[in-house]
Scaffold this motif. Structure first.
Motif, mmCIF file in Angstrom:
data_model
loop_
_atom_site.group_PDB
_atom_site.id
_atom_site.type_symbol
_atom_site.label_atom_id
_atom_site.label_comp_id
_atom_site.label_asym_id
_atom_site.label_seq_id
_atom_site.Cartn_x
_atom_site.Cartn_y
_atom_site.Cartn_z
ATOM 1 N N ALA A 185 7.622 5.864 -0.774
ATOM 2 C CA ALA A 185 6.680 4.843 -0.449
ATOM 3 C C ALA A 185 5.192 4.833 -0.530
ATOM 4 C CB ALA A 185 6.800 4.122 1.226
ATOM 5 N N ARG A 186 4.716 4.151 -0.489
ATOM 6 C CA ARG A 186 3.178 3.706 -1.022
ATOM 7 C C ARG A 186 2.383 3.110 -0.432
ATOM 8 N NH1 ARG A 186 1.093 -0.191 -4.889
ATOM 9 N NH2 ARG A 186 2.044 -1.698 -4.701
ATOM 10 N N ILE A 187 1.079 4.184 0.344
ATOM 11 C CA ILE A 187 0.576 3.446 1.233
ATOM 12 C C ILE A 187 -1.213 2.905 0.711
ATOM 13 C CG2 ILE A 187 -1.166 3.967 3.650
ATOM 14 C CD1 ILE A 187 1.244 6.098 4.253
ATOM 15 N N TYR A 188 -1.104 1.879 0.935
ATOM 16 C CA TYR A 188 -2.554 1.994 -0.119
ATOM 17 C C TYR A 188 -3.726 0.347 1.391
ATOM 18 C CZ TYR A 188 0.426 -2.340 -1.275
ATOM 19 O OH TYR A 188 0.962 -3.953 -1.204
ATOM 20 N N GLN A 189 -4.858 0.015 0.819
ATOM 21 C CA GLN A 189 -5.096 -0.531 1.631
ATOM 22 C C GLN A 189 -5.796 -2.355 0.689
ATOM 23 O OE1 GLN A 189 -9.398 0.419 2.620
ATOM 24 N NE2 GLN A 189 -9.502 -0.991 4.276
ATOM 25 N N ARG A 190 -5.482 -3.029 1.444
ATOM 26 C CA ARG A 190 -4.796 -4.652 1.295
ATOM 27 C C ARG A 190 -6.541 -4.532 0.489
ATOM 28 N NH1 ARG A 190 -0.890 -8.015 2.552
ATOM 29 N NH2 ARG A 190 -0.897 -7.029 4.456
ATOM 30 N N PRO A 191 -6.076 -5.080 -0.417
ATOM 31 C CA PRO A 191 -7.030 -5.558 -1.583
ATOM 32 C C PRO A 191 -7.369 -6.746 -1.112
ATOM 33 C CG PRO A 191 -5.101 -6.241 -2.937
ATOM 34 C CD PRO A 191 -5.064 -5.067 -1.526
ATOM 35 N N GLN A 192 -8.696 -7.625 -1.779
ATOM 36 C CA GLN A 192 -8.923 -8.878 -1.216
ATOM 37 C C GLN A 192 -8.673 -9.385 -2.367
ATOM 38 O OE1 GLN A 192 -13.960 -8.829 -1.450
ATOM 39 N NE2 GLN A 192 -13.929 -11.225 -1.295
ATOM 40 N N TRP B 269 -4.505 -1.161 6.065
ATOM 41 C CA TRP B 269 -2.990 -0.407 5.419
ATOM 42 C C TRP B 269 -1.944 -0.529 5.102
ATOM 43 C CZ3 TRP B 269 -5.347 3.838 2.489
ATOM 44 C CH2 TRP B 269 -6.745 3.967 2.491
ATOM 45 N N VAL B 270 -1.272 -0.857 3.903
ATOM 46 C CA VAL B 270 0.330 -0.832 3.936
ATOM 47 C C VAL B 270 1.163 -0.251 3.584
ATOM 48 C CG1 VAL B 270 1.348 -2.751 2.774
ATOM 49 C CG2 VAL B 270 -0.473 -3.404 3.577
ATOM 50 N N LEU B 271 1.964 -0.310 3.895
ATOM 51 C CA LEU B 271 3.280 1.424 3.422
ATOM 52 C C LEU B 271 4.096 0.657 2.966
ATOM 53 C CD1 LEU B 271 4.819 4.149 5.173
ATOM 54 C CD2 LEU B 271 5.946 2.464 4.944
ATOM 55 N N GLU B 272 4.280 0.167 1.860
ATOM 56 C CA GLU B 272 5.306 -0.430 1.017
ATOM 57 C C GLU B 272 6.520 0.939 0.431
ATOM 58 O OE1 GLU B 272 4.330 -4.408 -1.227
ATOM 59 O OE2 GLU B 272 3.738 -2.439 -2.613
ATOM 60 N N PHE B 273 7.747 0.210 0.797
ATOM 61 C CA PHE B 273 8.845 1.043 -0.574
ATOM 62 C C PHE B 273 8.382 0.870 -1.816
ATOM 63 C CE2 PHE B 273 9.987 0.460 4.170
ATOM 64 C CZ PHE B 273 10.054 2.155 4.501
ATOM 65 N N ALA C 257 12.371 -2.682 -0.834
ATOM 66 C CA ALA C 257 11.563 -2.817 -1.352
ATOM 67 C C ALA C 257 11.119 -4.336 -0.971
ATOM 68 C CB ALA C 257 12.068 -3.673 -2.890
ATOM 69 N N GLN C 258 11.287 -5.143 -0.149
ATOM 70 C CA GLN C 258 10.926 -5.964 0.655
ATOM 71 C C GLN C 258 10.342 -5.680 2.304
ATOM 72 O OE1 GLN C 258 14.424 -8.786 1.265
ATOM 73 N NE2 GLN C 258 15.102 -8.757 0.091
ATOM 74 N N VAL C 259 10.541 -5.138 2.366
ATOM 75 C CA VAL C 259 9.696 -4.475 3.734
ATOM 76 C C VAL C 259 8.464 -3.864 2.954
ATOM 77 C CG1 VAL C 259 10.005 -2.617 5.313
ATOM 78 C CG2 VAL C 259 11.477 -3.876 4.542
ATOM 79 N N GLN C 260 7.402 -4.930 3.673
ATOM 80 C CA GLN C 260 6.128 -4.006 4.118
ATOM 81 C C GLN C 260 5.579 -3.423 5.569
ATOM 82 O OE1 GLN C 260 3.426 -6.868 2.442
ATOM 83 N NE2 GLN C 260 3.445 -6.007 -0.231
#
Length: 92
Positions: A3-10, A23-27, A49-52
């Protein structure tokens, strides 16, 4: 399962800052997408892949990934740089 963890962009569609502190965890995808022979739509059998998942801060997202054994990579938020311009600069 990665998975990747990132901050949601504007959003580029509006000037507001709603949900940019999340912050979003996305597979990541585990299999390639295929075109459906009947309709031509692309899809795969990978439902992860559909899970956020949204979190209030980076530490809670990392703690969730550690708790469930998810190999997560954290992507840092790029610094914001503003280019200050005035209308008069167009005529220099």
């Amino acid at each position: 399962m990665a998975a990747r963890i990132y901050q949601r962009p504007q959003s580029a569609m509006q000037s507001g800052k709603a949900r940019t502190d999340e912050w979003v965890l996305e597979f990541e995808q585990t299999e390639a997408r295929k075109a459906d022979p009947l309709m031509g739509w692309t899809g795969s059998a990978d439902t992860q892949a559909q899970v956020q998942l949204s979190f209030a801060d980076k530490e809670s997202a990392k703690a969730y990934a550690d708790k469930y054994g998810i190999a997560a990579r954290i992507y840092a938020t790029p610094p914001k740089s503003l280019k200050i311009q005035a209308y008069a600069d167009n005529f220099r």
